[in-house]
Design a protein around this motif. Structure first.
Motif, PDB file in Angstrom:
ATOM      1  N   GLU A 134     -66.900  95.512  33.108  1.00 43.47           N
ATOM      2  CA  GLU A 134     -65.217  95.454  33.322  1.00 43.47           C
ATOM      3  C   GLU A 134     -64.800  96.372  32.264  1.00 43.47           C
ATOM      4  O   GLU A 134     -63.902  97.568  32.797  1.00 43.47           O
ATOM      5  N   TRP A 135     -65.395  96.623  31.018  1.00 46.36           N
ATOM      6  CA  TRP A 135     -64.411  97.683  30.004  1.00 46.36           C
ATOM      7  C   TRP A 135     -64.725  99.081  30.315  1.00 46.36           C
ATOM      8  O   TRP A 135     -63.760  99.891  30.488  1.00 46.36           O
ATOM      9  N   PRO A 136     -65.967  99.508  30.963  1.00 47.38           N
ATOM     10  CA  PRO A 136     -66.014 101.131  31.324  1.00 47.38           C
ATOM     11  C   PRO A 136     -65.257 101.285  32.421  1.00 47.38           C
ATOM     12  O   PRO A 136     -64.514 102.379  32.273  1.00 47.38           O
ATOM     13  N   VAL A 137     -65.364 100.492  33.580  1.00 44.64           N
ATOM     14  CA  VAL A 137     -64.373 100.924  34.649  1.00 44.64           C
ATOM     15  C   VAL A 137     -62.736 100.645  34.286  1.00 44.64           C
ATOM     16  O   VAL A 137     -62.066 101.480  34.914  1.00 44.64           O
ATOM     17  N   GLU A 138     -62.622  99.846  33.615  1.00 45.24           N
ATOM     18  CA  GLU A 138     -61.140  99.693  33.029  1.00 45.24           C
ATOM     19  C   GLU A 138     -60.651 100.768  32.385  1.00 45.24           C
ATOM     20  O   GLU A 138     -59.699 101.276  32.796  1.00 45.24           O
ATOM     21  N   LEU A 139     -61.523 101.444  31.342  1.00 43.69           N
ATOM     22  CA  LEU A 139     -61.021 102.728  30.819  1.00 43.69           C
ATOM     23  C   LEU A 139     -61.208 103.704  31.694  1.00 43.69           C
ATOM     24  O   LEU A 139     -60.354 104.969  31.817  1.00 43.69           O
ATOM     25  N   GLY A 140     -62.122 103.830  32.365  1.00 40.95           N
ATOM     26  CA  GLY A 140     -62.162 105.059  33.771  1.00 40.95           C
ATOM     27  C   GLY A 140     -61.006 105.188  34.397  1.00 40.95           C
ATOM     28  O   GLY A 140     -60.433 106.194  34.975  1.00 40.95           O
ATOM     29  N   CYS A 141     -60.607 103.973  34.859  1.00 41.41           N
ATOM     30  CA  CYS A 141     -59.508 103.857  35.941  1.00 41.41           C
ATOM     31  C   CYS A 141     -58.258 104.453  35.239  1.00 41.41           C
ATOM     32  O   CYS A 141     -57.462 105.094  35.645  1.00 41.41           O
ATOM     33  N   SER A 142     -57.994 103.892  34.114  1.00 45.37           N
ATOM     34  CA  SER A 142     -56.960 103.991  33.347  1.00 45.37           C
ATOM     35  C   SER A 142     -56.741 105.406  33.005  1.00 45.37           C
ATOM     36  O   SER A 142     -55.692 106.032  33.195  1.00 45.37           O
ATOM     37  N   LEU A 143     -57.765 106.078  32.710  1.00 46.07           N
ATOM     38  CA  LEU A 143     -57.713 107.571  32.182  1.00 46.07           C
ATOM     39  C   LEU A 143     -57.587 108.495  33.636  1.00 46.07           C
ATOM     40  O   LEU A 143     -56.769 109.641  33.495  1.00 46.07           O
ATOM     41  N   ALA A 144     -58.123 107.949  34.534  1.00 44.58           N
ATOM     42  CA  ALA A 144     -57.964 108.687  35.784  1.00 44.58           C
ATOM     43  C   ALA A 144     -56.436 108.841  36.353  1.00 44.58           C
ATOM     44  O   ALA A 144     -56.112 109.753  37.015  1.00 44.58           O
ATOM     45  N   ILE A 145     -55.888 107.566  35.978  1.00 47.04           N
ATOM     46  CA  ILE A 145     -54.281 107.673  36.507  1.00 47.04           C
ATOM     47  C   ILE A 145     -53.505 108.067  35.588  1.00 47.04           C
ATOM     48  O   ILE A 145     -52.579 108.681  35.677  1.00 47.04           O
ATOM     49  N   ARG A 146     -53.768 108.136  34.257  1.00 53.54           N
ATOM     50  CA  ARG A 146     -53.072 108.375  33.126  1.00 53.54           C
ATOM     51  C   ARG A 146     -52.898 110.052  33.199  1.00 53.54           C
ATOM     52  O   ARG A 146     -51.698 110.544  33.231  1.00 53.54           O
ATOM     53  N   LEU A 147     -53.994 110.648  33.371  1.00 57.30           N
ATOM     54  CA  LEU A 147     -54.220 112.048  33.429  1.00 57.30           C
ATOM     55  C   LEU A 147     -54.451 112.663  34.745  1.00 57.30           C
ATOM     56  O   LEU A 147     -55.444 112.797  35.271  1.00 57.30           O
ATOM     57  N   ALA A 148     -53.318 113.361  35.551  1.00 59.69           N
ATOM     58  CA  ALA A 148     -53.457 113.595  36.914  1.00 59.69           C
ATOM     59  C   ALA A 148     -54.784 114.727  37.046  1.00 59.69           C
ATOM     60  O   ALA A 148     -55.220 114.807  38.100  1.00 59.69           O
ATOM     61  N   GLU A 149     -54.902 115.355  35.947  1.00 57.85           N
ATOM     62  CA  GLU A 149     -55.873 116.358  36.128  1.00 57.85           C
ATOM     63  C   GLU A 149     -57.017 115.966  36.014  1.00 57.85           C
ATOM     64  O   GLU A 149     -58.321 116.514  36.616  1.00 57.85           O
ATOM     65  N   VAL A 150     -57.395 114.606  35.484  1.00 60.75           N
ATOM     66  CA  VAL A 150     -58.504 114.053  35.424  1.00 60.75           C
ATOM     67  C   VAL A 150     -58.646 113.254  37.021  1.00 60.75           C
ATOM     68  O   VAL A 150     -59.689 113.173  37.572  1.00 60.75           O
ATOM     69  N   GLY A 151     -57.626 112.543  37.296  1.00 62.33           N
ATOM     70  CA  GLY A 151     -57.633 111.946  38.537  1.00 62.33           C
ATOM     71  C   GLY A 151     -57.911 112.688  39.685  1.00 62.33           C
ATOM     72  O   GLY A 151     -58.570 112.215  40.537  1.00 62.33           O
TER      73      GLY A 151
END
Length: 325
Positions: free
Chosen positions: A142-159
């Protein structure tokens, strides 16, 4: 210093065919600079540097705001760090935050530091972060996916750089983010990611009054329109006041003419209980606080729906009462 060093280490012949020979003054200056800038400085690479940075992030005095965190990191080993240390620091947080055995596990300061290092050393940190986010999304915990999704949406350049296998995971998380995430803010950020925009627009329709209240600046037009529809649908006095206090008053300056037209049309048709609520009068007062051109447009809309005689620029609350009685 580097140029003179190369000239001395690799004999360079000048135009007069004589080898380069620095003056005694230049030699003393270079010795001084070598001591001040290099030889007297603590190691800046490797495990020791990362441990020092981790201790810095875990300090109770580490800033909670990104601009302050950038300033703080400038005073650390990261100020003049080379790419290996920068990427190592990004790795430390990306894989330490979701690790229950790491001191950085779920620490808010770690995420602030991660966003700060991207600001400070974008050229080196951003590509590494994109790579790590795609790795995190492939985890089953859960935690790795949680962080990955959060960062992907928080930073459009990453998303925008999320690989195809990870996109369904981000889409699912968008619909049901973690309890700690502000759902409306997540949706707000997702609107700026091309491949995720349709899902974000669909998610807006599922937002509730308490969700809209979490977004108070840079309101996307799609979100403002959905909020206007919800506000105009208030059937009871309690609902009308609840919606007004949670989001309608905050959104007053973000509602478009079409949004306001919808609200006033529903008021005029008697399909909601806005007129009987004090929150509606406060909403009109918030509209009155805008510049004169916008106020004139609001007054024209009110008049077009039979709510004429309202000079909301001068006395918004009293005039709102007279218009609605």
């Amino acid at each position: 210093m580097r140029t003179d060093r190369n000239r001395c280490a690799h004999p360079t012949f000048l135009k007069n065919s004589l080898p380069f020979t620095p003056s005694a003054e230049s030699a003393r200056l270079h010795i001084r600079n070598a001591l001040a800038l290099v030889l007297t400085q603590p190691p800046k690479q490797g495990k020791a540097a990362l441990e020092s940075l981790q201790a810095l992030v875990l300090s109770p005095y580490f800033p909670t705001e990104i601009p302050d965190a950038v300033a703080r990191l400038k005073g650390s080993e990261l100020q003049s760090a080379r790419a290996p240390l920068i990427m190592g620091f990004v790795d430390l947080i990306c894989f330490g935050w979701p690790d229950s055995n790491s001191p950085l596990h779920t620490k808010a300061a770690a995420l602030v530091a991660l966003l700060a290092i991207v600001e400070l050393h974008r050229k080196e940190a951003l590509p590494r972060l994109i790579l790590n986010v795609n790795k995190l999304l492939m985890h089953t915990e859960e935690w790795p996916v949680e962080l990955g999704c959060s960062l992907a949406i928080r930073l459009a350049e990453v998303g925008e750089k999320v690989y195809e296998p990870g996109r369904p995971i981000v889409r699912k998380w968008l619909v049901a983010p973690s309890k700690g995430a502000k759902r409306a803010r997540v949706v707000q950020k997702a609107l700026f990611i091309g491949w995720l925009r349709d899902d974000a627009e669909a998610a807006i329709l599922q937002l509730k009054a308490e969700d809209f209240g979490d977004v108070i600046d840079q309101i996307p037009p799609e979100m403002a329109t959905a909020a206007a529809k919800l506000y105009s649908s208030a059937k009871t006095w309690d609902e009308a006041n609840n919606y007004a206090s949670r989001f309608a008053i905050k959104y007053a300056s973000w509602f478009s003419e079409r949004d306001l037209d919808l609200i006033f049309a529903e008021v005029a048709a008697g399909r909601n209980d806005l007129p009987g609520s004090h929150g509606y009068r406060e909403f009109l007062a918030a509209l009155a606080a805008q510049d004169e051109s916008k106020c004139a447009g609001v007054a024209a809309l009110l008049e077009s729906h039979g709510l004429e005689g309202v000079n909301i620029k001068q006395e918004p609350i009293e005039n709102a009462r007279s218009a609605l009685t």
